[in-house]
Design a protein around this motif. Structure first.
Motif, PDB file in Angstrom:
ATOM      1  N   ASP A 128       0.972  -1.057  -0.082  1.00 26.90           N
ATOM      2  CA  ASP A 128       0.002   0.080  -0.216  1.00 26.90           C
ATOM      3  C   ASP A 128       0.789   1.150   0.059  1.00 26.90           C
ATOM      4  OD1 ASP A 128      -2.256  -1.770   0.270  1.00 26.90           O
ATOM      5  OD2 ASP A 128      -2.477  -1.557   2.477  1.00 26.90           O
ATOM      6  N   ALA A 129       0.633   2.044  -0.903  1.00 28.73           N
ATOM      7  CA  ALA A 129       1.072   3.551  -0.771  1.00 28.73           C
ATOM      8  C   ALA A 129       0.318   4.484  -0.230  1.00 28.73           C
ATOM      9  CB  ALA A 129       1.679   4.017  -2.111  1.00 28.73           C
ATOM     10  N   LEU A 130       0.689   5.103   0.816  1.00 23.98           N
ATOM     11  CA  LEU A 130      -0.112   6.156   1.579  1.00 23.98           C
ATOM     12  C   LEU A 130      -0.079   7.478   0.863  1.00 23.98           C
ATOM     13  CD1 LEU A 130       0.516   5.542   5.429  1.00 23.98           C
ATOM     14  CD2 LEU A 130      -1.150   4.240   4.050  1.00 23.98           C
ATOM     15  N   PHE A 131      -1.385   8.132   0.762  1.00 23.87           N
ATOM     16  CA  PHE A 131      -1.228   9.613   0.280  1.00 23.87           C
ATOM     17  C   PHE A 131      -0.563  10.525   1.291  1.00 23.87           C
ATOM     18  CE2 PHE A 131      -4.924   9.753  -2.811  1.00 23.87           C
ATOM     19  CZ  PHE A 131      -4.744   8.537  -3.356  1.00 23.87           C
ATOM     20  N   ASN A 132       0.120  11.557   0.620  1.00 23.91           N
ATOM     21  CA  ASN A 132       1.016  12.245   1.537  1.00 23.91           C
ATOM     22  C   ASN A 132      -0.031  13.706   1.986  1.00 23.91           C
ATOM     23  OD1 ASN A 132       3.476  11.038   1.297  1.00 23.91           O
ATOM     24  ND2 ASN A 132       3.529  11.888  -0.933  1.00 23.91           N
ATOM     25  N   PRO A 133       0.173  13.899   3.219  1.00 23.44           N
ATOM     26  CA  PRO A 133      -0.723  15.071   3.768  1.00 23.44           C
ATOM     27  C   PRO A 133       0.243  16.350   3.353  1.00 23.44           C
ATOM     28  CG  PRO A 133       0.810  14.250   5.698  1.00 23.44           C
ATOM     29  CD  PRO A 133       0.999  13.246   4.434  1.00 23.44           C
ATOM     30  N   ASN A 134      -0.850  17.203   3.089  1.00 26.30           N
ATOM     31  CA  ASN A 134      -0.426  18.466   2.532  1.00 26.30           C
ATOM     32  C   ASN A 134      -1.245  19.510   3.458  1.00 26.30           C
ATOM     33  OD1 ASN A 134       0.404  20.669   1.042  1.00 26.30           O
ATOM     34  ND2 ASN A 134      -0.245  20.299  -0.590  1.00 26.30           N
TER      35      ASN A 134
END
Lengths: 89, 154
Positions: free
Chosen positions: B88-94
């Motif tokens: 799984d590749a987590l989305f990056n917080p912005n």
């Protein structure tokens, strides 16, 4: 432009990932991006370095894990692979 | 893309949680997570006020904010057998500050307006495709196997 013949090598090293990053930057690679991946319940921080068509990813497990042994996966020319491994010795 | 409450703020390692530390806080991993400041979760179109619980320690399977992720699966056919490599590749917080028009009656918000209130906004950026790719050469691959964990009798 003629494409270089690329090989793949993946190694785990017993040195801090910061040192690996520094070595790659000194060799002319630039950081493309960082992402967090999860595999088998383990979290990994993956950094991708790019130099022309060559790519190197440095993955390190994050969390309460010791010792840290970053995994380096190189997709590059034989010369580049040897240089990276030589620099990390 | 998945957003199924698999990953919440309480269960992620400290290094990943640090990316969210501007808006929320926790004692340590697997403890209850509280908001530090009011913010808008733009991905799920929700507003959270200060001190609100985002992930209960006694309800780890159901975080209020779920971290979206890509499920990546590669399969290899090798000598008639299929092998899988999944992650799984987590989305990056912005996290940024924006002007938003907040609704007082509904927790569902949120319109961007020039006359709105300045507030922290949590966005999620999807990982670049290059980060998900397996870089393999075009020619024949030789597996250099030094540690065999299983031997098949022929």
């Amino acid at each position: 432009m003629k494409m270089k013949k690329l090989n793949v090598k993946s190694i785990a090293v017993w040195i801090p990932s910061d040192r690996v990053h520094t070595s790659l930057l000194e060799m002319g690679f630039s950081i493309f991006d960082t992402t967090t991946t999860v595999s088998d319940g383990k979290f990994w921080s993956k950094k991708l370095f790019i130099r022309h068509e060559e790519r190197v990813s440095v993955s390190e497990e994050i969390g309460d894990v010791y010792p840290k042994d970053p995994v380096i996966t190189i997709c590059g020319s034989t010369n580049t692979i040897n240089k990276i491994i030589g620099a990390l010795d | 893309m998945y957003d199924n409450h698999k990953y919440g703020f309480s269960t992620i390692p400290d290094q990943e949680f640090d990316k969210y530390s501007m808006i929320c806080d926790r004692k340590c991993s697997r403890h209850t997570v509280y908001t530090k400041i009011p913010f808008v979760d733009e991905f799920h179109s929700r507003f959270y006020s200060e001190g609100e619980v985002l992930h209960y320690a006694n309800n780890l399977n159901y975080p209020k904010i779920s971290i979206p992720y890509y499920k990546v699966e590669y399969s290899f056919n090798l000598w008639g057998s299929t092998y899988f490599h999944t992650f799984d590749a987590l989305f990056n917080p912005n996290i940024m500050i924006e002007k938003k028009e907040l609704s007082t009656t509904s927790r569902k918000t949120i319109k961007t307006k020039k006359s709105g209130t300045l507030i922290h906004v949590l966005k999620f950026d999807f990982p670049d495709e290059k980060m998900l790719a397996l870089n393999l050469p075009n020619q024949i691959i030789i597996f250099d196997i030094k540690n065999m964990v299983r031997i098949f009798d022929v």
